[in-house]
Enzyme design. Structure first.
Site, mmCIF file in Angstrom:
data_model
loop_
_atom_site.group_PDB
_atom_site.id
_atom_site.type_symbol
_atom_site.label_atom_id
_atom_site.label_comp_id
_atom_site.label_asym_id
_atom_site.label_seq_id
_atom_site.Cartn_x
_atom_site.Cartn_y
_atom_site.Cartn_z
ATOM 1 N N LYS A 57 0.862 -1.190 0.000
ATOM 2 C CA LYS A 57 0.000 0.000 0.000
ATOM 3 C C LYS A 57 0.892 1.232 0.000
ATOM 4 O O LYS A 57 1.693 1.432 0.918
ATOM 5 C CB LYS A 57 -0.897 -0.020 1.247
ATOM 6 C CG LYS A 57 -1.712 1.203 1.503
ATOM 7 C CD LYS A 57 -2.912 1.478 0.608
ATOM 8 C CE LYS A 57 -3.376 0.472 -0.344
ATOM 9 N NZ LYS A 57 -4.665 0.659 -0.956
ATOM 10 N N PRO A 78 -0.847 3.134 -4.750
ATOM 11 C CA PRO A 78 -0.833 4.410 -4.021
ATOM 12 C C PRO A 78 -2.213 5.090 -3.937
ATOM 13 O O PRO A 78 -2.294 6.239 -3.510
ATOM 14 C CB PRO A 78 0.142 5.251 -4.844
ATOM 15 C CG PRO A 78 -0.036 4.773 -6.244
ATOM 16 C CD PRO A 78 -0.381 3.309 -6.163
ATOM 17 N N ASN A 79 -3.245 4.384 -4.333
ATOM 18 C CA ASN A 79 -4.609 4.945 -4.275
ATOM 19 C C ASN A 79 -4.700 6.334 -4.908
ATOM 20 O O ASN A 79 -5.257 7.279 -4.313
ATOM 21 C CB ASN A 79 -5.139 4.982 -2.834
ATOM 22 C CG ASN A 79 -5.526 3.605 -2.324
ATOM 23 O OD1 ASN A 79 -4.913 3.091 -1.383
ATOM 24 N ND2 ASN A 79 -6.514 2.968 -2.951
ATOM 25 N N HIS A 104 -9.534 -6.902 -4.648
ATOM 26 C CA HIS A 104 -8.886 -6.138 -3.572
ATOM 27 C C HIS A 104 -9.669 -6.371 -2.295
ATOM 28 O O HIS A 104 -10.659 -7.103 -2.278
ATOM 29 C CB HIS A 104 -8.808 -4.649 -3.940
ATOM 30 C CG HIS A 104 -10.001 -3.884 -3.510
ATOM 31 N ND1 HIS A 104 -9.964 -2.965 -2.500
ATOM 32 C CD2 HIS A 104 -11.267 -3.933 -3.927
ATOM 33 C CE1 HIS A 104 -11.171 -2.470 -2.323
ATOM 34 N NE2 HIS A 104 -11.977 -3.028 -3.179
HETATM 35 O O1 GKR Z 1 -7.169 -0.543 4.158
HETATM 36 O O2 GKR Z 1 -6.254 1.407 3.935
HETATM 37 C C1 GKR Z 1 -6.757 0.400 3.452
HETATM 38 C C2 GKR Z 1 -6.861 0.255 1.952
HETATM 39 O O3 GKR Z 1 -6.315 1.380 1.344
HETATM 40 C C3 GKR Z 1 -8.286 0.041 1.517
HETATM 41 O O4 GKR Z 1 -9.111 1.001 2.099
HETATM 42 C C4 GKR Z 1 -8.460 0.063 0.022
HETATM 43 O O5 GKR Z 1 -9.820 0.056 -0.280
HETATM 44 O O6 GKR Z 1 -7.222 -1.988 0.008
HETATM 45 C C5 GKR Z 1 -7.974 -1.127 -0.730
HETATM 46 C C6 GKR Z 1 -7.306 -0.826 -2.058
HETATM 47 O O7 GKR Z 1 -6.800 -1.726 -2.654
HETATM 48 O O8 GKR Z 1 -7.345 0.321 -2.514
HETATM 49 MG MG MG Z 2 -6.485 -0.535 -4.424
#
Ligand code: GKR
Ligand code: MG
Length: 426
Positions: A197, A226-227, A324
């Protein structure tokens, strides 16, 4: 035949139980995980004496919607999944005016129908499986694999929550610390794929972490997510640098147009669980060539059968399919495992937050990780059993923990007052 006497029976009552379980301070683009994760456990009972389980988010607005559906479900035939959608649409129309849904500061949906229907659909499938003496994977067309591979999901993290004692994982900041985190995940669970992440530190630092992981785990499939923290330019640069190192790059930049701009200048497959999160996003994403791998999530896509439909659409348009996750308990892990087992083109290791969790609501013994994978539960339905005492204890924890929604940004600001979510910042 009297419909009331059919296998499965009709819904007689439904409960929605919010629970809270402990979570480490895991960092992401919008902030940091709070001390507890909130989830809701749905139980659907029928007049045939059967019960089915589902699991979903438990933010306040979502809970209210779940309650509205729970009140409207009695009388529904346990096999009438189309009827379930009609009930959800009617209940949401009446209770919320059909407004959208938002989760964790990252995902916004124009309709809440899929997210609200999902746990009830899973519970009805669990119940149908129990009525027929068959696992849910059989109801989805049959398992094409006996075990479902999952990935090690690494997070940069603080050593502990503010004012807390710290957890056994310690701090996760430097490449060395992240390699150690991965080592423990791989040693304990046998994972063959590793996801980092990102979106937390400058891209240079995150690239160095990926390179350290690649050196320490040759032969493991690697991903970074990195969202949407990066600009198109940065995403193209990172993709160039990590091409040949990653199996796919997940949500480097926000939006279908941004992803398409990166895709045009990179060979690395791009994956998303942010810009394609509902059926009406598929057409524009396909037309733009924005993503090569769609990350499914049955909690978001309306349940297991709608997720199987998503699999078919991905196959049609030549897109890959992976899965995911969000922080979850064992009812969700069981559902994810049945779905992945019965989805032929889901060929990547699925994500799971499971190793971060220390508390549970189901009885132990069914969902064990071996060689990075979970065996498809063989028992009827989901194949897992609720531990009523554990459910009561985690519900009590929900009542007393003080959290009523996922607030990663607000929680981060209690420590870093000027923190802003990093979307497209670098
Ligand atoms: O648990 O912080 C987290 C993740 O960033 C999650 O909220 C995401 O929805 O795991 C997810 C992702 O793959 O973006
Ligand atoms: Mg993701």
């Amino acid at each position: 035949v009297d419909a009331g006497a059919r296998a499965g029976g009709r819904v007689s009552w439904v409960s929605v139980t919010p629970v809270a379980f402990r979570d480490p301070p895991l960092l992401n683009v919008v902030g940091v995980h709070q001390p507890f994760v909130l989830r809701a456990i749905v139980q659907v009972h029928t007049d045939a004496g059967l019960a089915g389980l589902g699991e979903t988010y438990a933010d306040r607005a979502h809970l209210q919607r779940l309650e509205a559906v729970a009140a409207a479900l009695p009388g529904l035939d346990a096999f009438d999944l189309n009827g379930l959608r009609r009930v959800v649409e009617a209940a949401l129309g009446a209770s919320t005016g059909g407004a959208g849904a938002s989760f964790g500061g990252m995902l916004d949906l124009s309709s809440a129908v899929d997210t609200v229907a999902a746990p009830f659909e899973v519970a009805l499938l669990d119940l149908q499986g129990k009525a027929l003496g068959r696992p849910v994977s059989d109801l989805l067309g049959g398992a094409v694999r006996e075990r479902v591979p999952y990935s090690a999901y690494l997070f940069y993290k603080w050593a502990g929550h503010p004012g807390g004692d710290g957890d056994s994982w310690g701090e996760g900041r430097t490449p060395e610390q992240m390699v150690a985190q991965a080592r423990r995940m791989v040693d304990d669970f046998g994972f063959g794929a590793i996801k980092l992440k990102g979106g937390v530190y400058e891209p240079r630092h995150e690239i160095e972490t990926v390179e350290a992981l690649a050196a320490a785990f040759p032969g493991h499939a690697l991903r970074i997510d990195p969202n949407g923290a990066w600009t198109v330019e940065t995403s193209v640069e990172v993709a160039g640098r990590l091409s040949g190192v990653l199996e796919y790059l997940e949500d480097p930049t926000p939006g279908i147009d941004g992803m398409a701009a990166v895709a045009r200048r990179s060979d690395l497959p791009l994956a998303t669980n942010m810009c394609v999160i509902a059926f009406d996003h598929l057409q524009p994403a396909v037309a733009a060539g924005a993503v090569q791998v769609v990350l499914s999530d049955h909690h978001l896509w309306g349940g297991l059968r709608r997720s199987a439909l998503l699999g078919g659409i991905c196959e049609t348009f030549g897109m890959g399919l992976s899965m995911h996750s969000n922080s979850h308990l064992g009812v969700s892990l069981a559902a994810m495992t049945h779905l992945a087992a019965a989805t032929p083109n889901l060929t990547y290791a699925c994500d799971t937050h499971y190793p971060w969790k220390t508390e549970e609501v189901i009885r132990p013994g069914v969902l064990e990780f071996r060689d990075g994978s979970v065996a498809v539960p063989a028992g009827p339905g989901l194949g897992v059993e609720l531990d009523e005492d554990a459910l009561a204890a985690l519900h009590e924890q929900y009542v007393t923990c003080g959290q009523r929604g996922r607030e990663d940004t607000a929680y981060m600001r209690t420590v870093v007052p000027d923190f802003t979510p990093n979307t497209a910042r670098w």
